[in-house]
Design an enzyme around this catalytic site. Sequence first.
Site, short mmCIF file in Angstrom:
data_model
loop_
_atom_site.label_atom_id
_atom_site.label_comp_id
_atom_site.label_asym_id
_atom_site.label_seq_id
_atom_site.Cartn_x
_atom_site.Cartn_y
_atom_site.Cartn_z
NE ARG A 63 3.93 9.54 -6.27
CZ ARG A 63 4.31 8.10 -6.20
NH1 ARG A 63 5.70 8.00 -6.86
NH2 ARG A 63 4.00 7.44 -5.51
N GLY A 110 2.56 3.44 1.62
CA GLY A 110 3.03 3.89 3.11
C GLY A 110 3.52 5.29 3.16
NE ARG A 111 8.50 6.47 0.32
CZ ARG A 111 9.56 6.74 -0.08
NH1 ARG A 111 10.37 7.89 0.64
NH2 ARG A 111 10.20 6.36 -1.19
CG ASP A 147 5.31 -2.92 -4.80
OD1 ASP A 147 5.57 -4.01 -5.00
OD2 ASP A 147 5.56 -1.96 -4.19
CG ASN A 148 7.72 -0.22 -7.11
OD1 ASN A 148 6.97 0.34 -6.13
ND2 ASN A 148 8.96 -0.56 -6.54
N GLY A 201 6.87 7.11 6.95
CA GLY A 201 5.92 7.79 6.03
C GLY A 201 6.51 8.97 5.45
N GLY A 247 0.86 -1.24 0.04
CA GLY A 247 0.11 0.13 -0.01
C GLY A 247 0.83 1.17 -0.08
CE LYS A 290 8.14 7.89 -3.49
NZ LYS A 290 8.68 7.54 -4.49
#
Length: 745
Positions: free
Chosen positions: A336, A249-250, A435-436, A285, A247, A272
């Site tokens: 972003r 996370g930050r 996840d990326n 985070g 997820g 971010k």
Amino acid sequence: MASSSTANDQTNGKRARVPISALPLPPTSHSLIHALTPDPYTPSPAAWRDTRTDRPSLQRRARLLAPEAHFSYVAPCPVAFPYRVEYSEDADGEAQVRAVEDWMVAREALREVPVAAGVGESVRGEELGGQGGGRLRKYVSEKRDEERVLIGLAETGWRDCVPHLDVGDAFELLGNPSLSVPAGQDAGAGASDASEEAVAARKELIDVLSGHAMLMHGEGEDVQTHWAPWSLRYSGHQFGTWAGQLGDGRAISLLSTPHPDQPDIHYELQLKGAGRTPFSRMADGLAVLRSSIREFLCSEAMHALGIPTTRSLALISLPKLPVERERVEYACVLTRIAPSFIRIGSFEGLNPPAQMFFLGGGQQPSNLDALRVLGEWVARRVLQLPDIRWRGEPGLGGPGDAWGTKLVLEVARRNAKMVAGWQVYGFMHGVINTDNVSIMGLTIDYGPYAFMDVFDSWHICNHSDAEGRYAYKYQPAVIIHALRSLLNSLAPIIGAEDSLGGKAVSPGWAEDASEDKIKEWSKRGIELVKEEMERVAEETCAVEYGRLMHKRLGLRRIDKDDESKLARPLLTIMEDHKLDFHGTFRRLCFFRPSIASSEDDLKAFIDSLLTLTSEPERLDRIRAQTDWSGWLRRYAARIESERDLWGADADVDAEREREAKLANPRFVLRQWVLEEVIKKVETDAESGKRILRKVLHMACNPYEAWGAEGQTQDESQLDTETREERRYCSMGERKLLGFQCSCSS
């Protein structure tokens, strides 16, 4: 230089701009938070607001979300972690818990403050492409008032994605771009001339994009108009191992806004490094200045190279907020932008593989209806797949058309084109975990990335990648591995759609299905799509690679043996003789076939190419001359064979050189450049942000003849700025060639 909006924007024909608090929001039909399922602990912005006044730890505490949830509402809150909460030593457990909650409540953005006024008051809403503006309210904390320093603003990202955002006098505050600015020089000397309206818009922008202030709306009975920031839930494979729930996370998405000229395209603004979320696990985070500068610059550099990517907007330093990494650094928040930040891991989290061990914090069981909801949203609103009749459309009484196979194939095409761009331009991502990998085929999550220096097909840019899983050579194969993970997750839906005769599954479609039935659907889904998906990915990548490589070589016709006779042998020569990848391509822009017909001219040109070796003391000059002579003669013949494609009256050599220069960057965002810029900003923010702005400008215009390229006068005759441009276009120090970064950020 960009400037702020004025009250006469509309009457003068200029684009109307509004402060960030007045950006129009998408209609609910296009709104992620209204289409997907929130964390049941905070099922609505109104409920989330109430939770934050009493139990804010729910949005900071690492935990597994409910299986059906796609996201959680989260407020930005950049503070040091672990939290330093003081309470009496005599306090019992309940009192200690209450002390923690009270400490966090005091740092939540709960106090409403006025939004920035100005021209936005008269042009909000439908005029800017949304469903109506002016609904977001601004809140700040009683206890958080960190120093906030605007370090960078990406004019290209702003102009392309959110041109209706009023940034006030932010560009003036950053100062003129310069590589040669002396340390300690005040960058924003001209900012005092700005209007009150421009200053207010800029201050609000910095407050919101630093995480100091928060925008939301949770009042009134019409919950469809409510809005709050959110973080996505997803899972994934990390270095090939299933990691369970990961997820954002930050990362915290603030809002989504339609593009004023393309209302079907909506851009998310995401912070971010703005503090903990339920997905932070044991992390803080936060992000540091070093990693934030790297992503800020590279997102726009990749766009300038034509490679699909998330975009950058702003970079705001929090110079008094310490962050512990390998050393103590200081916090920075990057903003972003992308149409969507959904990843392949978003699908994996809803139908995970059956594995026992996790690197992350566990994993929920499958929720196949949540998978359907996400898939329909992505297929219809994010990818906007054509020629599909959707459930609920007027005049359609049935469940709608199947979408699962089309979704997988479209994601395959997009990611194959993206990775082809990586290979052609020598970009190495470093951490291509599932996840990326963006569902839109965007380069996302810039960590230990690098652009190729000396060409090495086996190069590993991430020193944490001990096995070389994500080496340059393997990137296309790793993307296909990620696509297989997407297919595995969606396979039961694809199989079920096949059993329904090409119709979409309906809500609750798998509630009564047995485990064996779901396995049968999954097996069928993989059988139907796997081979075609891999073929589409491989062919798309090959075609795009060939197209881009022909541009880099200044060729117009594609012959079937160009790869074997030109492209591959060229890379072999670079690799064998340790030649600079980008420098070699740029030098070839100036090659003309007539050079190959003269031994002296050919030798001189080859000598110029050999200056690009990183190991001159080990260079076998005789072999290198032979290798280059053979290749350049073939290249010359290939160029001559297509002269008729340039037009009868064209100066073919000049036209070819011009087109080749527009495909081969003079400036490349090399590791040594990044390290130097980071050090300058860390040492002196005032002069550093002007240097950062110039490097961003060069990265966004990489094909220009920076540093008086091609001029032969002595360097001492060049002005200081031009000499610095020339240095920034060089290979840099030998010790930094092939420099590896870590995942730490």
